[in-house]
Motif scaffolding. Structure first.
Motif, PDB file in Angstrom:
ATOM      1  N   THR A  10       0.839  -1.206   0.000  1.00  0.00           N
ATOM      2  CA  THR A  10       0.000   0.000   0.000  1.00  0.00           C
ATOM      3  C   THR A  10       0.868   1.247   0.000  1.00  0.00           C
ATOM      4  O   THR A  10       0.629   2.185  -0.774  1.00  0.00           O
ATOM      5  N   ASP A  11       1.877   1.249   0.846  1.00  0.00           N
ATOM      6  CA  ASP A  11       2.772   2.401   0.928  1.00  0.00           C
ATOM      7  C   ASP A  11       3.496   2.630  -0.400  1.00  0.00           C
ATOM      8  O   ASP A  11       3.611   3.769  -0.859  1.00  0.00           O
ATOM      9  N   GLU A  12       3.958   1.571  -1.021  1.00  0.00           N
ATOM     10  CA  GLU A  12       4.646   1.703  -2.318  1.00  0.00           C
ATOM     11  C   GLU A  12       3.706   2.273  -3.382  1.00  0.00           C
ATOM     12  O   GLU A  12       4.092   3.141  -4.169  1.00  0.00           O
ATOM     13  N   THR A  13       2.473   1.787  -3.387  1.00  0.00           N
ATOM     14  CA  THR A  13       1.511   2.256  -4.383  1.00  0.00           C
ATOM     15  C   THR A  13       1.157   3.719  -4.153  1.00  0.00           C
ATOM     16  O   THR A  13       1.165   4.519  -5.102  1.00  0.00           O
ATOM     17  N   THR A  14       0.862   4.083  -2.920  1.00  0.00           N
ATOM     18  CA  THR A  14       0.493   5.478  -2.658  1.00  0.00           C
ATOM     19  C   THR A  14       1.674   6.414  -2.909  1.00  0.00           C
ATOM     20  O   THR A  14       1.498   7.500  -3.455  1.00  0.00           O
ATOM     21  N   THR A  15       2.878   5.979  -2.553  1.00  0.00           N
ATOM     22  CA  THR A  15       4.068   6.795  -2.811  1.00  0.00           C
ATOM     23  C   THR A  15       4.255   7.008  -4.309  1.00  0.00           C
ATOM     24  O   THR A  15       4.533   8.125  -4.758  1.00  0.00           O
ATOM     25  N   ALA A  16       4.090   5.946  -5.087  1.00  0.00           N
ATOM     26  CA  ALA A  16       4.230   6.059  -6.546  1.00  0.00           C
ATOM     27  C   ALA A  16       3.161   6.976  -7.130  1.00  0.00           C
ATOM     28  O   ALA A  16       3.449   7.796  -8.023  1.00  0.00           O
ATOM     29  N   LEU A  17       1.941   6.877  -6.632  1.00  0.00           N
ATOM     30  CA  LEU A  17       0.865   7.731  -7.135  1.00  0.00           C
ATOM     31  C   LEU A  17       1.112   9.201  -6.790  1.00  0.00           C
ATOM     32  O   LEU A  17       0.914  10.080  -7.637  1.00  0.00           O
ATOM     33  N   VAL A  18       1.540   9.471  -5.574  1.00  0.00           N
ATOM     34  CA  VAL A  18       1.798  10.862  -5.187  1.00  0.00           C
ATOM     35  C   VAL A  18       2.964  11.427  -5.987  1.00  0.00           C
ATOM     36  O   VAL A  18       2.918  12.568  -6.452  1.00  0.00           O
ATOM     37  N   ARG A  19       4.016  10.632  -6.178  1.00  0.00           N
ATOM     38  CA  ARG A  19       5.166  11.087  -6.967  1.00  0.00           C
ATOM     39  C   ARG A  19       4.719  11.415  -8.397  1.00  0.00           C
ATOM     40  O   ARG A  19       5.074  12.461  -8.954  1.00  0.00           O
ATOM     41  N   ALA A  20       3.918  10.538  -8.996  1.00  0.00           N
ATOM     42  CA  ALA A  20       3.430  10.771 -10.360  1.00  0.00           C
ATOM     43  C   ALA A  20       2.501  11.990 -10.403  1.00  0.00           C
ATOM     44  O   ALA A  20       2.574  12.805 -11.331  1.00  0.00           O
ATOM     45  N   ALA A  21       1.644  12.123  -9.390  1.00  0.00           N
ATOM     46  CA  ALA A  21       0.732  13.270  -9.346  1.00  0.00           C
ATOM     47  C   ALA A  21       1.506  14.572  -9.242  1.00  0.00           C
ATOM     48  O   ALA A  21       1.178  15.552  -9.932  1.00  0.00           O
ATOM     49  N   GLY A  26       2.183  19.175 -11.573  1.00  0.00           N
ATOM     50  CA  GLY A  26       3.147  20.272 -11.620  1.00  0.00           C
ATOM     51  C   GLY A  26       3.483  20.704 -13.032  1.00  0.00           C
ATOM     52  O   GLY A  26       3.701  21.886 -13.299  1.00  0.00           O
ATOM     53  N   ALA A  27       3.504  19.763 -13.964  1.00  0.00           N
ATOM     54  CA  ALA A  27       3.872  20.081 -15.345  1.00  0.00           C
ATOM     55  C   ALA A  27       2.691  20.605 -16.157  1.00  0.00           C
ATOM     56  O   ALA A  27       2.815  21.597 -16.872  1.00  0.00           O
ATOM     57  N   ALA A  28       1.556  19.926 -16.078  1.00  0.00           N
ATOM     58  CA  ALA A  28       0.425  20.266 -16.947  1.00  0.00           C
ATOM     59  C   ALA A  28      -0.724  20.942 -16.214  1.00  0.00           C
ATOM     60  O   ALA A  28      -1.602  21.526 -16.848  1.00  0.00           O
ATOM     61  N   GLY A  29      -0.749  20.832 -14.893  1.00  0.00           N
ATOM     62  CA  GLY A  29      -1.851  21.388 -14.126  1.00  0.00           C
ATOM     63  C   GLY A  29      -2.912  20.349 -13.833  1.00  0.00           C
ATOM     64  O   GLY A  29      -3.004  19.317 -14.507  1.00  0.00           O
ATOM     65  N   TYR A  30      -3.692  20.637 -12.822  1.00  0.00           N
ATOM     66  CA  TYR A  30      -4.731  19.710 -12.364  1.00  0.00           C
ATOM     67  C   TYR A  30      -5.770  19.444 -13.450  1.00  0.00           C
ATOM     68  O   TYR A  30      -6.108  18.307 -13.730  1.00  0.00           O
ATOM     69  N   ALA A  31      -6.288  20.490 -14.055  1.00  0.00           N
ATOM     70  CA  ALA A  31      -7.380  20.336 -15.029  1.00  0.00           C
ATOM     71  C   ALA A  31      -6.964  19.518 -16.240  1.00  0.00           C
ATOM     72  O   ALA A  31      -7.760  18.745 -16.779  1.00  0.00           O
ATOM     73  N   ALA A  32      -5.718  19.655 -16.658  1.00  0.00           N
ATOM     74  CA  ALA A  32      -5.257  18.979 -17.874  1.00  0.00           C
ATOM     75  C   ALA A  32      -4.732  17.566 -17.612  1.00  0.00           C
ATOM     76  O   ALA A  32      -4.339  16.876 -18.557  1.00  0.00           O
ATOM     77  N   THR A  33      -4.724  17.135 -16.364  1.00  0.00           N
ATOM     78  CA  THR A  33      -4.167  15.827 -16.020  1.00  0.00           C
ATOM     79  C   THR A  33      -5.280  14.889 -15.577  1.00  0.00           C
ATOM     80  O   THR A  33      -6.019  15.200 -14.646  1.00  0.00           O
ATOM     81  N   SER A  34      -5.380  13.756 -16.238  1.00  0.00           N
ATOM     82  CA  SER A  34      -6.408  12.776 -15.862  1.00  0.00           C
ATOM     83  C   SER A  34      -5.857  11.824 -14.801  1.00  0.00           C
ATOM     84  O   SER A  34      -4.645  11.625 -14.691  1.00  0.00           O
ATOM     85  N   ILE A  35      -6.758  11.222 -14.073  1.00  0.00           N
ATOM     86  CA  ILE A  35      -6.336  10.224 -13.093  1.00  0.00           C
ATOM     87  C   ILE A  35      -5.764   9.008 -13.814  1.00  0.00           C
ATOM     88  O   ILE A  35      -4.884   8.323 -13.293  1.00  0.00           O
ATOM     89  N   ASP A  36      -6.227   8.760 -15.044  1.00  0.00           N
ATOM     90  CA  ASP A  36      -5.660   7.675 -15.855  1.00  0.00           C
ATOM     91  C   ASP A  36      -4.171   7.920 -16.106  1.00  0.00           C
ATOM     92  O   ASP A  36      -3.357   6.994 -16.017  1.00  0.00           O
ATOM     93  N   ALA A  37      -3.827   9.173 -16.426  1.00  0.00           N
ATOM     94  CA  ALA A  37      -2.430   9.513 -16.707  1.00  0.00           C
ATOM     95  C   ALA A  37      -1.571   9.360 -15.452  1.00  0.00           C
ATOM     96  O   ALA A  37      -0.440   8.865 -15.527  1.00  0.00           O
ATOM     97  N   VAL A  38      -2.103   9.754 -14.315  1.00  0.00           N
ATOM     98  CA  VAL A  38      -1.355   9.618 -13.063  1.00  0.00           C
ATOM     99  C   VAL A  38      -1.135   8.144 -12.757  1.00  0.00           C
ATOM    100  O   VAL A  38      -0.025   7.727 -12.411  1.00  0.00           O
ATOM    101  N   ALA A  39      -2.182   7.348 -12.890  1.00  0.00           N
ATOM    102  CA  ALA A  39      -2.061   5.909 -12.623  1.00  0.00           C
ATOM    103  C   ALA A  39      -1.040   5.272 -13.557  1.00  0.00           C
ATOM    104  O   ALA A  39      -0.189   4.488 -13.115  1.00  0.00           O
ATOM    105  N   ALA A  40      -1.099   5.609 -14.842  1.00  0.00           N
ATOM    106  CA  ALA A  40      -0.147   5.044 -15.806  1.00  0.00           C
ATOM    107  C   ALA A  40       1.284   5.440 -15.460  1.00  0.00           C
ATOM    108  O   ALA A  40       2.196   4.607 -15.503  1.00  0.00           O
ATOM    109  N   ALA A  41       1.498   6.705 -15.107  1.00  0.00           N
ATOM    110  CA  ALA A  41       2.843   7.161 -14.747  1.00  0.00           C
ATOM    111  C   ALA A  41       3.348   6.483 -13.483  1.00  0.00           C
ATOM    112  O   ALA A  41       4.552   6.262 -13.321  1.00  0.00           O
ATOM    113  N   ALA A  42       2.431   6.125 -12.594  1.00  0.00           N
ATOM    114  CA  ALA A  42       2.813   5.442 -11.354  1.00  0.00           C
ATOM    115  C   ALA A  42       2.983   3.942 -11.560  1.00  0.00           C
ATOM    116  O   ALA A  42       3.470   3.245 -10.667  1.00  0.00           O
TER     117      ALA A  42
END
Length: 198
Positions: A10-21, A26-42
């Motif tokens: 759980t800790d590894e997954t949440t850490t990876a998700l927060v790092r990706a988020a 930070g790069a594209a902004g909240y509105a332009a970033t989908s949760i799908d993109a965050v999950a894929a990056a993580a």
């Protein structure tokens, strides 16, 4: 082979998700970033992202808290450095403003978090991570908790406004020296105002 516990996974997954988020918001902004993109990056499924955070806004909150936590750790280090309180307060203010030059930090902390999470949530997180450190510095300088709380809020309000100016500036690096000099003056004026122990 050592098996990881559920808590470790759980800790590894949440850490990876927060790092990706943090990276994507930070790069594209909240509105332009989908949760799908965050999950894929993580490297996890969208379902895992929803399972751990419940949606995109809670993920932004976690990224926001992580950004503040990073700055807070630096401020705590400055406070523990043994420098006199005036110097530590000025260096802490400069450190915060320098973080505002980072486009990812500025976008998450100064632009998206207030707009998406709301004033109450942002203020509570800022108090926990940043304002409390500034207030502790003024308590040491003044010996008066009520006076310190007032002065810390004045300085922090000025820092937030300066951070917003940097976040919206066409040339934040060029604006930084003036904003740093002015916040130094504010800290010094409040540090030296009647009510101090020295």
């Amino acid at each position: 082979m050592i098996r990881r516990t559920q808590a470790e996974r759980t800790d590894e997954t949440t850490t990876a998700l927060v790092r990706a988020a943090r990276a994507l918001f930070g790069a594209a902004g909240y509105a332009a970033t989908s949760i799908d993109a965050v999950a894929a990056a993580a490297g996890v499924t969208k379902g895992a992202a929803y399972h751990h955070f419940g949606g995109k806004a809670p993920l932004l909150r976690a990224a926001f808290e992580a950004e503040l936590g990073e700055v807070s750790a630096k401020l705590v280090g400055i406070a523990a450095s043994g420098a006199d309180q005036g110097s530590a307060l000025r260096l802490g203010a400069r450190t915060f403003l320098q973080h505002c030059l980072d486009p990812g930090f500025a976008r998450i902390v100064m632009v998206d978090a207030p707009a998406v999470l709301g004033w109450e949530v942002v203020r509570a997180a800022e108090h926990h991570h940043l304002l409390s450190v500034i207030e502790a510095g003024f308590v040491m300088a003044t010996g008066d908790e009520r006076l310190a709380a007032t002065r810390a809020r004045l300085v922090f309000g000025a820092l937030c406004e300066a951070g917003m100016m940097l976040a919206r500036s066409a040339d934040p690096a060029a604006d930084l020296p003036l904003l740093t000099a002015e916040t130094d003056r504010l800290v010094e004026a409040l540090k030296a105002a009647p009510g101090d122990r020295d």
